[in-house]
Design an enzyme around this catalytic site. Sequence first.
Site, PDB file in Angstrom:
ATOM      1  N   ASP A 168     -75.079 -14.365  16.354  1.00 28.11           N
ATOM      2  CA  ASP A 168     -74.649 -13.261  17.211  1.00 28.11           C
ATOM      3  C   ASP A 168     -75.046 -11.896  16.665  1.00 28.11           C
ATOM      4  OD1 ASP A 168     -73.634 -15.269  18.715  1.00 28.11           O
ATOM      5  OD2 ASP A 168     -71.630 -14.401  18.956  1.00 28.11           O
TER       6      ASP A 168
ATOM      7  N   ASN B 222     -75.874 -16.230  23.148  1.00 22.75           N
ATOM      8  CA  ASN B 222     -74.572 -16.491  23.767  1.00 22.75           C
ATOM      9  C   ASN B 222     -73.538 -15.539  23.169  1.00 22.75           C
ATOM     10  OD1 ASN B 222     -72.628 -17.657  25.354  1.00 22.75           O
ATOM     11  ND2 ASN B 222     -72.426 -19.533  24.146  1.00 22.75           N
TER      12      ASN B 222
ATOM     13  N   ASP C 234     -58.583 -16.469  19.594  1.00 20.07           N
ATOM     14  CA  ASP C 234     -59.593 -17.320  18.958  1.00 20.07           C
ATOM     15  C   ASP C 234     -58.984 -18.195  17.869  1.00 20.07           C
ATOM     16  OD1 ASP C 234     -61.483 -16.347  20.604  1.00 20.07           O
ATOM     17  OD2 ASP C 234     -62.408 -14.992  19.142  1.00 20.07           O
TER      18      ASP C 234
ATOM     19  N   GLU D 170     -67.093 -19.447  24.777  1.00 17.30           N
ATOM     20  CA  GLU D 170     -68.368 -20.145  24.582  1.00 17.30           C
ATOM     21  C   GLU D 170     -68.437 -21.406  25.436  1.00 17.30           C
ATOM     22  OE1 GLU D 170     -66.896 -18.339  22.467  1.00 17.30           O
ATOM     23  OE2 GLU D 170     -68.275 -17.526  20.962  1.00 17.30           O
TER      24      GLU D 170
ATOM     25  N   HIS E 156     -68.974 -22.815  18.049  1.00 19.79           N
ATOM     26  CA  HIS E 156     -68.679 -22.823  16.607  1.00 19.79           C
ATOM     27  C   HIS E 156     -67.227 -23.154  16.311  1.00 19.79           C
ATOM     28  CE1 HIS E 156     -67.387 -18.356  16.976  1.00 19.79           C
ATOM     29  NE2 HIS E 156     -67.592 -18.833  18.172  1.00 19.79           N
ATOM     30  N   ARG E 157     -66.307 -22.625  17.109  1.00 19.16           N
ATOM     31  CA  ARG E 157     -64.886 -22.837  16.794  1.00 19.16           C
ATOM     32  C   ARG E 157     -64.457 -24.290  17.048  1.00 19.16           C
ATOM     33  NH1 ARG E 157     -63.791 -18.353  14.900  1.00 19.16           N
ATOM     34  NH2 ARG E 157     -64.477 -16.438  15.887  1.00 19.16           N
TER      35      ARG E 157
ATOM     36  N   LYS F 166     -73.062 -19.462  14.684  1.00 11.45           N
ATOM     37  CA  LYS F 166     -72.666 -18.285  15.481  1.00 11.45           C
ATOM     38  C   LYS F 166     -71.867 -17.289  14.638  1.00 11.45           C
ATOM     39  CE  LYS F 166     -71.380 -17.558  20.258  1.00 11.45           C
ATOM     40  NZ  LYS F 166     -70.786 -16.262  20.292  1.00 11.45           N
TER      41      LYS F 166
END
Length: 674
Positions: A52, A94, A326, A354, A398-399, A434
């Site tokens: 990012d 993204n 998040d 995402e 990613h999370r 990311k």
Amino acid sequence: MYSIPYLDLPPLGHAAGTVQLPGSKSISNRLLLLAGLSEGTTTLVDLLDSDDTRVMLAALRTLGCAIVQDGRLTRITGFAGRPQVASAELFLGNAGTAMRPLTAALAVLATQQGGAAYTLGGVKRMHERPIGDLVDALRGLGCTVDCLGTEGYPPLRVAGGTLDLAAPVKVRGDVSSQFLTALLLALPLAATDRAVTIEVVGELISKPYIEITLNLLARFGIAVERQGWERFVIPAGSRYVTPGEVHVEGDASSASYFIALGAIAGVDAPVRIEGVGAASIQGDIRFKEAAEAMGAVVHAEPNALEIRRGAWPLKAIDLDCNHIPDAAMTLAVMALYADGPSTLRNIASWRVKETDRIAAMACELRKLGATVEEGEDFLRVEPLARFQPASIHTYDDHRMAMCLSLAAFNRLNPAGDGEHAVPVRILDPKCVAKTFPDYFEALFSVVEARAADIPVITIDGPTASGKGTLSASVAAQLGWHTLDSGSLYRVTALAARRAGVSADDEQGLAATARAMQLRFEGVRVLLAGEDVSDELRDEAVGMMASRISAWPAVRAALYDLQCGFRQLPGLVADGRDMGTVIFPDAGLKIFLTATAAARAERRLNQLIAKGISASLDDLRADLEARDERDRTRATAPLRPAEDALRLDNSQLGIEASVQQVVAWWNARQPFDAR
Ligand SMILES: Nc1ncnc2c1ncn2[C@@H]1O[C@H](COP(=O)(O)OP(=O)(O)O)[C@@H](O)[C@H]1O
Ligand SMILES: Nc1ccn([C@@H]2O[C@H](COP(=O)(O)OP(=O)(O)O)[C@@H](O)[C@H]2O)c(=O)n1
């Protein structure tokens, strides 16, 4: 970073040690844009290096910023409100934190510069993430913004228009706070002669992210007046002024995985997280309170946290997660280890991240065996008594990858028996790039696993059968470590030669082996600090290795060293006795062979490639002698383990051999194809 199709996490045990967090994504991309819009040079210390931030850096370069990266420092010379190019096509991957503010800034700039036109787009998922509320606000201001695909979604084109600042700019705040952030970052460009007022329509979500924006704007000389959470006034005469040097905090959302790790597995010693702490300006630092509510014991310093396990099982929670959207994902996985069902509320924004994170989380937790209830804006997760091995889909998010890795602590499951434990397969692990490219490396650096849980593949066989080649490729495909056990006998031979120890002096050789100061850096071997990798490949060294390896005392001296290579997440070990003596419990044992003629030819080609001439007949005689000695010695003779699979690669190429071994390995894994 693990750039492989899947990474298998063996059952993990206790955690302890220190992790250094990468820089915050939210802060990094805001700082980059502010530095880009300012006059003069800003030095950012510890900027996050991730997908990012890379797209943001590339966009700023395209627009005319000079950017120099030098170790921990990134120096950006801004374009001071005047992009060097009147038109550009920007690819933003993204990255919502790049797309939204750049759209707003370029839309405003395009009204100020005749003929300017910019296009902003990204990957397919970016084009599915709504931006209509921001587009409406910008159009209300007088900017010309065209949606090039679906109305309300990127890609977008901004070009021309006339700013009308008489009335307050209205923006919805109830879908994403990033639209308000985008306007706050961009509108100082328009507030040169008069104040600009932004009014939020609807209840503002994710307020902590707005606080980050206001805090960073203040550092760049823009003092926004906040009236409640409804009105924001950017004063007349606003001008971005670089603060010179800014230090980027560690990412508080990334900290959540290690806070959870401490709460779940920080049993004997704490997990220490450096880079973020009580002085953080990021809202997700409040994840710490949620973890404490679940039982974690947290000691906070201004710029570091230490976490230990407190309550076990964790305490179930029912939490409005609007303030930590998040990091709250991490709670969903912690809930598996709780004493009752946990409910995460007010998380509707998960659906437009995402991926649709509510649906994705529910689906993947169910694969592990969990009972999950999913609503429009909530998730309810029951604790899990018996985990199932699962192949976790990560949705390019990613999370998802980082959160679900916490399922690998299932051996510690309070409802379990401490024995039943399953591995977790993370698909597409590189999606962590990311925000945290080295997440899994950081994880493995602070967790332990039982040696027996760390998977091993052994590859034994005669000289030049291709063991080293096969071992390296299989390890690369699985993300595992390698042990080239032959190199340990070779380096012992070399050390003995240098010390004048004879090949017949068993005890002297064993003492030499025990005293060697070895370091391994990738495939390089360092003896007492000197890189001896090339010297180890000498035929004379190989011959002496073959002779000294027959001594039981030498083999015993090298035993512990070899066992020590069994490290997370797995090991491919090649040699003569890997499957029979060193790793008799290996999950897959290969006995690799090829005809003596094929092997002699391979050795010849290897030598020719190195510019060394040799005779095929001599090489063949030599390797047959070595095979004979390895096969007939009393200690750890070369022979297939009883449970080894034989692979003759005389006629099989390297790639085909690798795929065969990986297929055999996967056939023995418990993951189904879901
Ligand atoms: N399946 C194969 N087909 C052809 N050549 C191979 C194959 N596997 C390995 N080789 C080649 O054989 C040589 C010896 O391989 P190496 O991995 O060093 O063997 P070892 O570790 O068993 O001594 C290398 O040049 C390698 O590229
Ligand atoms: N596990 C092992 C590995 C190697 N060795 C010995 O160490 C020597 C050098 O090993 P290597 O794997 O580098 O040798 P090559 O297969 O390349 O000839 C071999 O000739 C074996 O005699 C061993 O005895 N046991």
